[in-house]
Design a protein around this motif. Sequence first.
Motif, short mmCIF file in Angstrom:
data_model
loop_
_atom_site.label_atom_id
_atom_site.label_comp_id
_atom_site.label_asym_id
_atom_site.label_seq_id
_atom_site.Cartn_x
_atom_site.Cartn_y
_atom_site.Cartn_z
N SER A 61 12.91 -38.48 -21.30
CA SER A 61 12.95 -37.02 -21.21
C SER A 61 11.79 -36.45 -22.01
CB SER A 61 14.27 -36.48 -21.74
OG SER A 61 14.38 -36.73 -23.13
N SER A 62 11.65 -35.14 -21.98
CA SER A 62 10.52 -34.49 -22.64
C SER A 62 10.90 -34.01 -24.03
CB SER A 62 10.04 -33.30 -21.80
OG SER A 62 9.12 -32.53 -22.52
N VAL B 61 14.24 -37.44 -13.31
CA VAL B 61 14.07 -36.03 -12.97
C VAL B 61 15.30 -35.23 -13.40
CG1 VAL B 61 13.80 -34.37 -11.09
CG2 VAL B 61 12.44 -36.47 -11.12
N GLY B 62 16.48 -35.82 -13.22
CA GLY B 62 17.70 -35.15 -13.69
C GLY B 62 17.66 -34.90 -15.18
N GLY B 63 17.13 -35.88 -15.92
CA GLY B 63 16.97 -35.70 -17.36
C GLY B 63 16.00 -34.60 -17.69
N TRP B 64 14.93 -34.48 -16.88
CA TRP B 64 13.96 -33.40 -17.10
C TRP B 64 14.64 -32.04 -16.96
CZ3 TRP B 64 9.33 -35.11 -13.51
CH2 TRP B 64 8.79 -36.31 -14.01
N GLU C 265 15.83 -44.14 -7.06
CA GLU C 265 17.09 -43.87 -7.78
C GLU C 265 16.83 -43.75 -9.28
OE1 GLU C 265 16.62 -48.32 -7.46
OE2 GLU C 265 16.39 -46.56 -6.16
N VAL C 266 15.92 -44.58 -9.80
CA VAL C 266 15.53 -44.46 -11.21
C VAL C 266 14.76 -43.17 -11.43
CG1 VAL C 266 14.21 -45.49 -13.10
CG2 VAL C 266 15.49 -46.96 -11.51
N ALA C 267 13.84 -42.88 -10.50
CA ALA C 267 13.06 -41.64 -10.60
C ALA C 267 13.98 -40.42 -10.56
CB ALA C 267 12.04 -41.58 -9.47
#
Length: 333
Positions: free
Chosen positions: A105-106, A308-311, A302-304
């Motif tokens: 995540s960021s 993105v969900g974490g972003w 699926e990993v990506a």
Amino acid sequence: MSGELVAVLAVIIIALAFDYTNGFHDAANAIATSISTRALTPRVALLMAAVGNFVGAHFGADVAKTVGSGLVALPTGRDSLGIVFAGVLGAILWNLITWYFGLPSSSSHALIGGLVGATLAAAGTVLWRGIVEDVILPMILSPMVGFVLGFLFMLAVLWIFRHGHPARLNRGFRIAQTFSAAAMSIGHGMQDAAKTIGIVVLALYVGGYQDSAEHIPEWTFWASATVLALGTYAGGWRIIRTLGRKIVDLRPPEGFAAESVASAVLYFNALVLGAPISTTHTITSAIMGVGATKRLSAVRWEVAGTIVGGWILTFPAAGLMASLVYLMVRPLF
């Protein structure tokens, strides 16, 4: 020692603690591709990233000013120091959670989300125009740019070296990755060390120790750069494995392309726009774009998707944590 000085020191210490977590949390940004392609050994890569972060911090003044004065408007006083303290601590908590689960995540958006969340909890003033222009739009655009440029740059590499001998090319690109990883490390320092500098400057301003939230004392560059470098050298192996191995299988040409594109995007935003973008988003999207040149199925979507969900979750989650922290620490300030 006055109460205001104690409060200012508490904020500076917690900001540097965030800086350290940022180092081991985001170390993967600069070195995961170089490690996964075996261009660099892990310890050499970490040392390079630490030095690059230290150097890059001294070129991030515009990003620091954006964080220090362009996102929230806080009056001077101990109450405002409590807001900043809570915002940074909320970001640290989110960093630790995502690090534990190996989710890149960021840290940048955790910090900004934490600052905004704590400010809202205190009924303070959030400069929404600055948030939209300097955070939200870059948050959306930088991954898109990273993906497209990564895809196009890798196509160019494939075309230019289409007649090259694979083994010889891999050796050459491993050497080239030494330079692209160094460039990525410096870009990370420009962005992430500068954000901590912005928080320290904000603390000095609202604490009454300087008259402007844009003046950056020289010692803040050295303090933030040093702590970020130490955190980077401590490593972040969970996230390194995610970025380096779980999104797409990288060879040296792909690693070089991803790092080159990501560092270019970081430099442009730091030096030209002064925008505090996410190094994590930028390198991850560049890796996806580079991998997509093989075939779309080469990217583990699926990993990506999880990343993105974490972003998307980072900004509000860090803001919520910071608002709860503010309610707990408010009596101390």
